[in-house]
Motif scaffolding. Structure first.
Motif, PDB file in Angstrom:
ATOM      1  N   ASP A 148       0.841  -1.432  -0.126  1.00  0.00           N
ATOM      2  CA  ASP A 148      -0.150  -0.087  -0.238  1.00  0.00           C
ATOM      3  C   ASP A 148       0.830   1.145  -0.058  1.00  0.00           C
ATOM      4  N   GLY A 149       0.537   2.115  -0.865  1.00  0.00           N
ATOM      5  CA  GLY A 149       1.400   3.396  -1.062  1.00  0.00           C
ATOM      6  C   GLY A 149       2.202   3.486  -2.313  1.00  0.00           C
ATOM      7  N   GLU A 150       2.908   2.249  -2.301  1.00  0.00           N
ATOM      8  CA  GLU A 150       3.984   2.266  -3.305  1.00  0.00           C
ATOM      9  C   GLU A 150       5.005   3.318  -3.388  1.00  0.00           C
ATOM     10  N   ILE A 151       5.493   3.672  -2.335  1.00  0.00           N
ATOM     11  CA  ILE A 151       6.115   4.823  -2.097  1.00  0.00           C
ATOM     12  C   ILE A 151       7.487   5.187  -2.930  1.00  0.00           C
ATOM     13  N   CYS A 152       7.897   4.150  -3.753  1.00  0.00           N
ATOM     14  CA  CYS A 152       8.971   4.484  -4.567  1.00  0.00           C
ATOM     15  C   CYS A 152       8.452   4.480  -5.742  1.00  0.00           C
ATOM     16  N   PHE A 153       7.160   4.135  -6.286  1.00  0.00           N
ATOM     17  CA  PHE A 153       6.625   4.319  -7.432  1.00  0.00           C
ATOM     18  C   PHE A 153       6.726   2.812  -8.315  1.00  0.00           C
ATOM     19  N   THR A 154       7.427   1.898  -7.672  1.00  0.00           N
ATOM     20  CA  THR A 154       7.039   0.646  -8.329  1.00  0.00           C
ATOM     21  C   THR A 154       6.884  -0.451  -7.399  1.00  0.00           C
ATOM     22  N   GLY A 155       6.288  -1.516  -7.586  1.00  0.00           N
ATOM     23  CA  GLY A 155       6.603  -2.748  -7.103  1.00  0.00           C
ATOM     24  C   GLY A 155       7.438  -3.663  -7.549  1.00  0.00           C
ATOM     25  N   VAL A 156       7.139  -4.936  -7.333  1.00  0.00           N
ATOM     26  CA  VAL A 156       8.057  -5.852  -8.059  1.00  0.00           C
ATOM     27  C   VAL A 156       7.429  -5.905  -9.516  1.00  0.00           C
ATOM     28  N   GLU A 157       7.912  -5.113 -10.455  1.00  0.00           N
ATOM     29  CA  GLU A 157       7.618  -5.083 -11.674  1.00  0.00           C
ATOM     30  C   GLU A 157       7.792  -6.468 -12.636  1.00  0.00           C
ATOM     31  N   ILE A 158       6.759  -7.127 -13.185  1.00  0.00           N
ATOM     32  CA  ILE A 158       7.058  -8.456 -13.762  1.00  0.00           C
ATOM     33  C   ILE A 158       6.334  -8.845 -14.679  1.00  0.00           C
ATOM     34  N   ALA A 159       6.734  -9.637 -15.723  1.00  0.00           N
ATOM     35  CA  ALA A 159       5.644 -10.029 -16.677  1.00  0.00           C
ATOM     36  C   ALA A 159       5.041 -11.401 -16.155  1.00  0.00           C
ATOM     37  N   GLY A 160       3.961 -11.521 -16.917  1.00  0.00           N
ATOM     38  CA  GLY A 160       3.171 -13.009 -16.558  1.00  0.00           C
ATOM     39  C   GLY A 160       1.699 -13.081 -17.485  1.00  0.00           C
ATOM     40  N   GLU A 161       1.013 -13.810 -16.671  1.00  0.00           N
ATOM     41  CA  GLU A 161      -0.247 -14.175 -17.400  1.00  0.00           C
ATOM     42  C   GLU A 161      -1.408 -13.872 -16.173  1.00  0.00           C
ATOM     43  N   VAL A 162      -2.377 -13.444 -16.785  1.00  0.00           N
ATOM     44  CA  VAL A 162      -3.782 -13.338 -15.729  1.00  0.00           C
ATOM     45  C   VAL A 162      -5.113 -14.014 -16.539  1.00  0.00           C
ATOM     46  N   ASP A 163      -5.715 -14.767 -15.672  1.00  0.00           N
ATOM     47  CA  ASP A 163      -6.823 -15.120 -16.121  1.00  0.00           C
ATOM     48  C   ASP A 163      -8.119 -14.297 -15.530  1.00  0.00           C
ATOM     49  N   ILE A 164      -9.162 -13.886 -16.626  1.00  0.00           N
ATOM     50  CA  ILE A 164     -10.021 -12.961 -16.091  1.00  0.00           C
ATOM     51  C   ILE A 164     -11.466 -13.671 -16.737  1.00  0.00           C
ATOM     52  N   ARG A 165     -12.373 -13.758 -15.734  1.00  0.00           N
ATOM     53  CA  ARG A 165     -13.792 -14.141 -16.250  1.00  0.00           C
ATOM     54  C   ARG A 165     -14.464 -12.904 -16.353  1.00  0.00           C
ATOM     55  N   PHE A 166     -15.485 -12.559 -17.651  1.00  0.00           N
ATOM     56  CA  PHE A 166     -16.095 -11.544 -17.755  1.00  0.00           C
ATOM     57  C   PHE A 166     -17.503 -11.674 -17.360  1.00  0.00           C
ATOM     58  N   ASP A 167     -18.319 -10.799 -16.871  1.00  0.00           N
ATOM     59  CA  ASP A 167     -19.672 -10.616 -16.801  1.00  0.00           C
ATOM     60  C   ASP A 167     -20.248  -9.311 -16.872  1.00  0.00           C
ATOM     61  N   ILE A 168     -21.685  -8.856 -16.852  1.00  0.00           N
ATOM     62  CA  ILE A 168     -22.226  -7.651 -16.875  1.00  0.00           C
ATOM     63  C   ILE A 168     -23.160  -7.620 -15.833  1.00  0.00           C
TER      64      ILE A 168
END
Length: 314
Positions: free
Chosen positions: A198-218
């Motif tokens: 929370d805050g991310e005070i140095c302006f980065t997290g552990v910046e990383i590539a990857g994959e994310v699965d997302i299910r959509f609805d309305i």
């Protein structure tokens, strides 16, 4: 959607070269899906692979290639006035990531001498900064958003459309409700972190590539002003402004409005409930950071009087 052991097999897949660099009103989809469909998004790290070792500094990269977001995806039937629901099913980072110190950014920047890059190993649910310092991974996505009502905003900025919300709670299990401003919603995601505080005070997290699965609805006919996140035990409106005090004011007003409009609280009871039972918080608050806002959130417990962000029936 099929199940393969504990791994979800997606119906659609987008590669990390199908990206946008800003959210605006005129986005064109690279994929259209039905409500209920699952999409696997390959995502770049926020630097788009420009930083790969500790000798690579943020001062030497192309800053126009920051925070790419994979997409956009249109969801059939999503119309202005609805909420597009993006349920994060899984977040899978690769085996290494980076964090940087950026001249002019962050609460402690005057106490360090020069730009710096740290390389992290990410493996088996743990992150290693060095031989002595390791901590659990908390994979999440920073940029999640939809098309705007009118203005065009770079992916580095947050707003009513989402964008660079940088909320560490946006990992597996989070369900985010976005206000639909354009037909289809036009969802895109990027800026994965193996961990971010929370805050991310140095302006980065552990910046990383990857994959994310997302299910959509309305969710038809209902929306908040800003993105709202639902977790197993709580729901969280967001708001952004340059200073935290202003962002807190906006998110307090949004949380109270939802309690009143959706769950029939009086304004007085909403005011008191938010103070005695809920938690005001911050997602990102890196200062100084000229041109970048602060993202505030309010954590509202799921109780019988307000079990979800939106009341479907009274």
């Amino acid at each position: 959607m099929r199940q393969c052991r504990s791994r979800i097999v997606s119906q659609h897949h987008l590669s990390r070269d199908q990206v946008i660099w800003s959210f605006g009103p005129d986005l064109q989809p690279v994929l259209e899906v039905e409500p209920g469909d699952v999409v696997t998004f390959e995502t770049n790290d926020c630097f788009t692979g420009q930083i790969r070792s500790e000798s690579d500094l943020v001062t030497g990269i192309d800053m126009s290639r920051i925070n790419s977001a994979t997409g956009p995806v249109a969801v059939k039937g999503a119309e202005p006035g609805d909420s597009l629901v993006a349920e994060i099913l899984d977040v899978r980072p690769i085996e290494w990531g980076v964090a940087t110190l950026i001249p002019g950014f962050g609460q402690l920047i005057d106490k360090v001498q020069k730009p710096l890059t740290r390389l992290f190993e990410v493996n088996e649910g743990m992150i290693w900064l060095n031989d002595r310092i390791s901590f659990p991974a908390r994979p999440m996505v920073g940029v999640v958003g939809v098309a705007t009502a009118g203005e065009t905003l770079s992916n580095g900025l947050a707003g009513e459309h989402g964008g660079n919300l940088d909320d560490h709670l946006h990992g597996a299990g989070a369900k985010i409700y976005f206000p639909v401003r354009q037909p289809g919603g036009m969802f895109a995601v990027g800026d994965m972190h193996a961990s971010m505080g929370d805050g991310e005070i140095c302006f980065t997290g552990v910046e990383i590539a990857g994959e994310v699965d997302i299910r959509f609805d309305i969710l038809k006919g209902k929306q908040a002003t800003w993105p709202v996140t639902e977790l197993a035990d709580r729901w969280l409106p967001h708001a952004t402004a340059y200073d935290y005090a202003d962002a807190l004011q906006l998110v307090s007003e949004e949380a109270a409005r939802m309690l009143v409009d959706e769950h029939r609280f009086s304004m007085e009871d909403a005011f008191i409930f938010l103070s005695v039972a809920c938690d005001a918080g911050v997602a990102q608050a890196c200062k100084p950071a000229e041109g970048f806002g602060t993202i505030a959130r309010f954590s509202i417990p799921k109780i019988g009087a307000c079990p979800t962000p939106f009341a479907l029936t009274f």
